[in-house]
Design a protein around this motif. Structure first.
Motif, PDB file in Angstrom:
ATOM      1  N   LEU A  45       0.822  -1.212   0.000  1.00 18.23           N
ATOM      2  CA  LEU A  45       0.000   0.000   0.000  1.00 18.23           C
ATOM      3  C   LEU A  45       0.854   1.260   0.000  1.00 18.23           C
ATOM      4  CD1 LEU A  45      -2.942  -0.765   2.427  1.00 18.23           C
ATOM      5  CD2 LEU A  45      -2.978  -0.677  -0.058  1.00 18.23           C
ATOM      6  N   LYS A  46       1.962   1.234   0.751  1.00 17.54           N
ATOM      7  CA  LYS A  46       2.874   2.377   0.739  1.00 17.54           C
ATOM      8  C   LYS A  46       3.443   2.594  -0.660  1.00 17.54           C
ATOM      9  CE  LYS A  46       4.223   1.953   5.569  1.00 17.54           C
ATOM     10  NZ  LYS A  46       5.293   1.579   6.505  1.00 17.54           N
ATOM     11  N   ALA A  47       3.831   1.504  -1.304  1.00 19.95           N
ATOM     12  CA  ALA A  47       4.363   1.603  -2.670  1.00 19.95           C
ATOM     13  C   ALA A  47       3.286   2.105  -3.628  1.00 19.95           C
ATOM     14  CB  ALA A  47       4.894   0.243  -3.117  1.00 19.95           C
ATOM     15  N   PHE A  48       2.050   1.654  -3.446  1.00 14.96           N
ATOM     16  CA  PHE A  48       0.925   2.116  -4.265  1.00 14.96           C
ATOM     17  C   PHE A  48       0.734   3.628  -4.089  1.00 14.96           C
ATOM     18  CE2 PHE A  48      -3.832   2.674  -4.490  1.00 14.96           C
ATOM     19  CZ  PHE A  48      -3.942   2.557  -5.859  1.00 14.96           C
ATOM     20  N   GLY A  49       0.772   4.107  -2.856  1.00 14.45           N
ATOM     21  CA  GLY A  49       0.649   5.536  -2.581  1.00 14.45           C
ATOM     22  C   GLY A  49       1.747   6.344  -3.256  1.00 14.45           C
TER      23      GLY A  49
END
Length: 109
Positions: A45-49
């Motif tokens: 999710l951090k990478a997606f953000g």
């Protein structure tokens, strides 16, 4: 004059990862579609953000996110998107006798 941008994000979820497709429309001109795969974890999710920020995506009312309902596997990405100001739609796709059926849709804003 400030550019008017709208973003459309489609997310296909599985247990280990999710695939995201991003289409942006700026001043009525469609830009190319970008795709990426992320782990279905908090780190993913951090990478997606970060990926969204790299394309200057504002998770605001000008952004539509459509997420496939996969039982339990979509819950992490749904929670992430649902906390933003964007429009989120959760859909369950079924194929019945060769026809696509949309029996469930859940929207939040």
């Amino acid at each position: 004059m400030k550019a008017n941008s709208k973003f459309f994000i489609g997310i296909d979820v599985s247990k280990p990862f999710f695939d995201a497709s991003l289409m942006a429309v700026t001043d009525h001109q469609k830009r190319g579609i970008e795709t990426a795969r992320f782990d279905n974890t908090l780190e993913g999710l951090k990478a997606f953000g970060k990926w969204l920020k790299s394309f200057k995506v504002a998770m605001d009312p000008n952004t539509l996110v459509v997420i496939e309902n996969t039982g339990i596997y979509h819950r992490l990405i749904w929670s992430f998107c649902n906390k933003k100001a964007c429009l989120c739609i959760l859909v369950m796709l079924l194929i019945s006798n060769g026809a696509l059926v949309l029996p469930e849709a859940k929207m939040t804003r």
